[in-house]
Design a protein around this motif. Structure first.
Motif, PDB file in Angstrom:
ATOM      1  N   TYR A   9       4.312 -12.063 -14.566  1.00 41.39           N
ATOM      2  CA  TYR A   9       3.557 -12.822 -15.557  1.00 41.39           C
ATOM      3  C   TYR A   9       2.321 -12.028 -15.936  1.00 41.39           C
ATOM      4  O   TYR A   9       1.920 -11.106 -15.202  1.00 41.39           O
ATOM      5  N   CYS A  10       1.725 -12.357 -17.063  1.00 36.59           N
ATOM      6  CA  CYS A  10       0.514 -11.677 -17.522  1.00 36.59           C
ATOM      7  C   CYS A  10      -0.711 -12.446 -17.036  1.00 36.59           C
ATOM      8  O   CYS A  10      -0.914 -13.596 -17.418  1.00 36.59           O
ATOM      9  N   ARG A  11      -1.529 -11.792 -16.216  1.00 32.89           N
ATOM     10  CA  ARG A  11      -2.694 -12.445 -15.645  1.00 32.89           C
ATOM     11  C   ARG A  11      -3.854 -12.527 -16.630  1.00 32.89           C
ATOM     12  O   ARG A  11      -4.654 -13.448 -16.589  1.00 32.89           O
ATOM     13  N   GLY A  12      -3.966 -11.533 -17.507  1.00 31.50           N
ATOM     14  CA  GLY A  12      -5.098 -11.502 -18.429  1.00 31.50           C
ATOM     15  C   GLY A  12      -4.859 -10.530 -19.568  1.00 31.50           C
ATOM     16  O   GLY A  12      -3.726 -10.097 -19.823  1.00 31.50           O
ATOM     17  N   PRO A  13      -5.939 -10.157 -20.270  1.00 34.80           N
ATOM     18  CA  PRO A  13      -5.814  -9.253 -21.428  1.00 34.80           C
ATOM     19  C   PRO A  13      -5.171  -7.915 -21.098  1.00 34.80           C
ATOM     20  O   PRO A  13      -4.422  -7.363 -21.915  1.00 34.80           O
ATOM     21  N   GLU A  14      -5.440  -7.390 -19.908  1.00 34.30           N
ATOM     22  CA  GLU A  14      -4.830  -6.113 -19.529  1.00 34.30           C
ATOM     23  C   GLU A  14      -3.311  -6.225 -19.480  1.00 34.30           C
ATOM     24  O   GLU A  14      -2.580  -5.357 -19.961  1.00 34.30           O
ATOM     25  N   GLN A 107     -19.629  -5.761 -16.097  1.00 35.24           N
ATOM     26  CA  GLN A 107     -19.149  -4.714 -15.191  1.00 35.24           C
ATOM     27  C   GLN A 107     -20.184  -3.633 -14.929  1.00 35.24           C
ATOM     28  O   GLN A 107     -20.043  -2.843 -13.993  1.00 35.24           O
ATOM     29  N   LEU A 108     -21.226  -3.577 -15.741  1.00 35.26           N
ATOM     30  CA  LEU A 108     -22.241  -2.524 -15.596  1.00 35.26           C
ATOM     31  C   LEU A 108     -23.510  -3.003 -14.908  1.00 35.26           C
ATOM     32  O   LEU A 108     -24.414  -2.207 -14.651  1.00 35.26           O
ATOM     33  N   GLN A 109     -23.580  -4.267 -14.573  1.00 33.74           N
ATOM     34  CA  GLN A 109     -24.845  -4.846 -14.112  1.00 33.74           C
ATOM     35  C   GLN A 109     -25.288  -4.363 -12.740  1.00 33.74           C
ATOM     36  O   GLN A 109     -26.466  -4.458 -12.406  1.00 33.74           O
ATOM     37  N   ASP A 110     -24.377  -3.852 -11.940  1.00 34.99           N
ATOM     38  CA  ASP A 110     -24.755  -3.372 -10.606  1.00 34.99           C
ATOM     39  C   ASP A 110     -25.137  -1.901 -10.588  1.00 34.99           C
ATOM     40  O   ASP A 110     -25.492  -1.358  -9.530  1.00 34.99           O
ATOM     41  N   HIS A 111     -25.074  -1.245 -11.739  1.00 35.92           N
ATOM     42  CA  HIS A 111     -25.392   0.184 -11.783  1.00 35.92           C
ATOM     43  C   HIS A 111     -26.898   0.430 -11.737  1.00 35.92           C
ATOM     44  O   HIS A 111     -27.704  -0.390 -12.183  1.00 35.92           O
ATOM     45  N   CYS A 187     -14.173   8.529 -21.898  1.00 34.56           N
ATOM     46  CA  CYS A 187     -13.761   8.925 -20.563  1.00 34.56           C
ATOM     47  C   CYS A 187     -14.833   8.561 -19.528  1.00 34.56           C
ATOM     48  O   CYS A 187     -14.542   7.932 -18.500  1.00 34.56           O
ATOM     49  N   ILE A 188     -16.079   8.929 -19.800  1.00 33.90           N
ATOM     50  CA  ILE A 188     -17.167   8.645 -18.868  1.00 33.90           C
ATOM     51  C   ILE A 188     -17.427   7.146 -18.774  1.00 33.90           C
ATOM     52  O   ILE A 188     -17.713   6.615 -17.694  1.00 33.90           O
ATOM     53  N   PRO A 195     -15.638  -1.623 -19.910  1.00 32.70           N
ATOM     54  CA  PRO A 195     -14.454  -1.914 -20.724  1.00 32.70           C
ATOM     55  C   PRO A 195     -14.627  -1.485 -22.177  1.00 32.70           C
ATOM     56  O   PRO A 195     -13.675  -1.545 -22.957  1.00 32.70           O
ATOM     57  N   VAL A 196     -15.825  -1.082 -22.542  1.00 35.55           N
ATOM     58  CA  VAL A 196     -16.105  -0.625 -23.905  1.00 35.55           C
ATOM     59  C   VAL A 196     -16.746   0.760 -23.839  1.00 35.55           C
ATOM     60  O   VAL A 196     -17.351   1.139 -22.833  1.00 35.55           O
ATOM     61  N   MET A 197     -16.606   1.513 -24.927  1.00 37.16           N
ATOM     62  CA  MET A 197     -17.200   2.846 -24.961  1.00 37.16           C
ATOM     63  C   MET A 197     -18.706   2.747 -25.143  1.00 37.16           C
ATOM     64  O   MET A 197     -19.191   2.103 -26.071  1.00 37.16           O
TER      65      MET A 197
END
Length: 220
Positions: A9-14, A107-111, A187-188, A195-197
């Motif tokens: 099954y598809c869990r999410g957008p990915e 996803q970037l908040q812990d950096h 890439c970086i 999830p975004v450039m």
């Protein structure tokens, strides 16, 4: 009838994105009326967990020390990019953009500057320039090829890819009209978990001493 372990099954957008790239004749999707919670309860595997993207062994990887820019500009040397990735000035500029983007990108908040510096430094020795990248999608655990190949296409063309087994970070010659800086930025961004450039493409085309000058207007 199928047992639950043979379905997905598809869990999410990915997963939904993968579904568009997988030959659906090779997989068995659960009925669309079956909820995700029920799928979890019945231990139906998620498509994201059983489909893996890997380099297509049918296409040899040709390594290069430099990439010609599609816009006709000066060629980009691998050694120049690896030097940037290990420079404090470049790390500070990228960390500034990560900090700004973290307000909207969870996803970037812990950096921090330290974590960004570490990611870039670890990427530098793993970076490889290649002529082209062809990947395929395989179904675990038997690694059966389930790539959707339309009109006899050889596989999936990528311009940047992180090899799970070797850890190599591959960057390929971009298509006409696609700036190499955008490929490197994407890439970086992926390596940083975004999830975004991130808007860091310009950082690859200015001297180290100019990073502070270009970074200030972008942040302002």
């Amino acid at each position: 009838l199928r047992v639950t372990g043979e379905c997905v099954y598809c869990r999410g957008p990915e997963g939904e994105g993968l579904l568009e790239q997988v030959d659906q004749a090779c997989i068995q999707l659960v009925h669309p009326l079956v909820s995700k919670d029920l799928c979890k309860a019945m231990r139906v595997p998620a498509l994201e967990d059983v489909v893996l993207e890997e380099l297509d062994d049918a296409h040899a990887v040709e390594y290069m020390q430099a990439i010609e820019r599609s816009d006709g500009g000066n060629r980009c040397e691998l050694s120049t990019v690896t030097a940037l990735l290990t420079s404090p000035e470049f790390a500070a500029a990228v960390a500034g953009e990560v900090e700004a983007a973290a307000r909207a990108v969870v996803q970037l908040q812990d950096h921090s500057l330290e974590s960004v510096t570490s990611v870039l430094a670890q990427a530098a020795p793993r970076l490889r320039f290649v002529k082209a990248i062809q990947t395929r999608l395989v179904l675990l655990p038997d690694r059966r090829d389930v790539t959707l190949r339309e009109n006899g296409a050889p596989g999936r063309q990528r311009f940047e890819f992180c090899c799970g087994r070797s850890g190599a970070v591959l960057v390929a010659e971009p298509a006409s009209g696609l700036p190499l800086e955008s490929v490197l930025a994407n890439c970086i961004s992926r390596l940083l978990g975004s999830p975004v450039m991130l808007p860091i493409g310009q950082f690859f085309s200015v001297p180290l001493e100019g990073l502070a000058e270009i970074h200030a207007p972008l942040r302002g």
